[in-house]
Design an enzyme around this catalytic site. Structure first.
Site, PDB file in Angstrom:
ATOM      1  N   HIS A 238       4.780  -7.595  -0.214  1.00  8.90           N
ATOM      2  CA  HIS A 238       4.385  -8.849  -0.843  1.00  8.90           C
ATOM      3  C   HIS A 238       5.073  -8.985  -2.199  1.00  8.90           C
ATOM      4  CE1 HIS A 238       0.855  -9.597   1.948  1.00  8.90           C
ATOM      5  NE2 HIS A 238       1.213  -8.353   2.246  1.00  8.90           N
TER       6      HIS A 238
ATOM      7  N   SER B 101       8.850   3.426   4.969  1.00  5.11           N
ATOM      8  CA  SER B 101       9.965   3.460   4.041  1.00  5.11           C
ATOM      9  C   SER B 101       9.485   3.382   2.600  1.00  5.11           C
ATOM     10  CB  SER B 101      10.955   2.342   4.348  1.00  5.11           C
ATOM     11  OG  SER B 101      12.203   2.631   3.760  1.00  5.11           O
TER      12      SER B 101
ATOM     13  N   ASP C 209       0.887  -1.168   0.000  1.00  7.25           N
ATOM     14  CA  ASP C 209       0.000   0.000   0.000  1.00  7.25           C
ATOM     15  C   ASP C 209       0.925   1.218   0.000  1.00  7.25           C
ATOM     16  OD1 ASP C 209      -2.024  -1.830   0.363  1.00  7.25           O
ATOM     17  OD2 ASP C 209      -2.723  -1.009   2.273  1.00  7.25           O
TER      18      ASP C 209
END
Length: 262
Positions: A142, A227, A86
């Site tokens: 992911h 980050s 995200d």
């Protein structure tokens, strides 16, 4: 003058030992009392968290939380490349003769970003995305493709902020910060997932146990505080879904474009 002062303060606060102290506190029981305040301050959607807020024992445990199952759809087409996180897209475009152009006003070479890896030659005229995770975001990373992990590399470095100020005013942050790089071979070629550490990020961790064969959307790693992920696509293997994605918010599993053999 103000910009110089802020840059100097950031330089001083980018030492790894400061991030380690911050990280240790976030992993301590004493940090638990700050979870609800942290969530409220950053507008985190606590209803998406895997567990109720009261069940998280430390701030770090909450920050690296998983989501409830089924909250992120992973684009199923074999040829799709999906967002691993995200995030906000703060850079995207073709790589020109080994150079990523104009990420917040600065250029980067693939050679420096990948620490002069022999694999640099695969990406000299490929495509890139820079994906920024703010404290508000879900912080697990992911896999953007299904395929085989062919190499992992850990590069020591600084922990400068990778927010808008850091990218604009600190020198070459993405290639000076600590990085954890995963190279994945897929049906159309190779992809590099470059996880970039940042100020107050005590570490970047791989999900255990390590796997060599991975399916798109599987958990790969996670940040302990906000980050950036840089995605690199091999030459002539990728077409973006849209040529104007800069500044867009994306969610993990969302299609970024299509993979094809060169």
């Amino acid at each position: 003058m103000i910009k110089w002062l802020l840059r100097s303060m950031t330089e001083l606060s980018s030492r790894k030992w400061i991030s380690r102290i911050t990280g240790k506190f976030a992993q301590s029981a004493a940090s638990r009392r700050f979870i609800s305040r942290f969530a409220a301050t950053y507008g985190i959607k606590t209803e998406e968290a895997e567990k109720p807020l009261a069940q998280y024992k430390t701030l770090n445990e909450f920050f690296t939380r998983r989501l409830k199952p089924g909250l992120r759809d992973v684009h199923a087409d074999e040829d799709s490349l999906v967002s691993p996180v995200d995030a906000l897209i703060t850079g995207a475009g073709p790589i020109s003769s080994g150079t990523i152009v104009n990420v917040k006003g600065q250029d980067y070479t693939i050679e420096e970003l990948l620490n002069r890896s022999p694999r640099t030659s695969n990406y000299m005229n490929g495509y890139y995305f820079v994906l920024y995770l703010s404290p508000t975001d879900y912080h697990r990373i992911h896999t953007p493709v299904s395929g085989r992990v062919v190499e992992r590399e850990h590069i020591e470095g600084k922990v400068y902020p990778v927010n808008d100020f850091g990218l604009r005013h600190m020198r070459r942050v993405l290639s000076r910060n600590e990085r954890l790089i995963t190279y994945m071979q897929h049906h159309a070629g190779e992809t590099a997932v470059v996880k970039v550490g940042a100020m107050n990020v005590s570490s970047i961790q791989y999900v255990q146990p390590l796997k060599e064969e991975m399916f798109k959307g599987e958990e790969l790693a996670y940040f302990e505080f906000g980050s950036t992920v840089v995605l690199l696509l091999e030459d002539r293997t990728f077409t973006p879904r849209d040529n104007d994605m800069l500044g867009s918010k994306v969610r993990m599993g969302e299609k970024l474009g299509s993979l094809h053999e060169n």
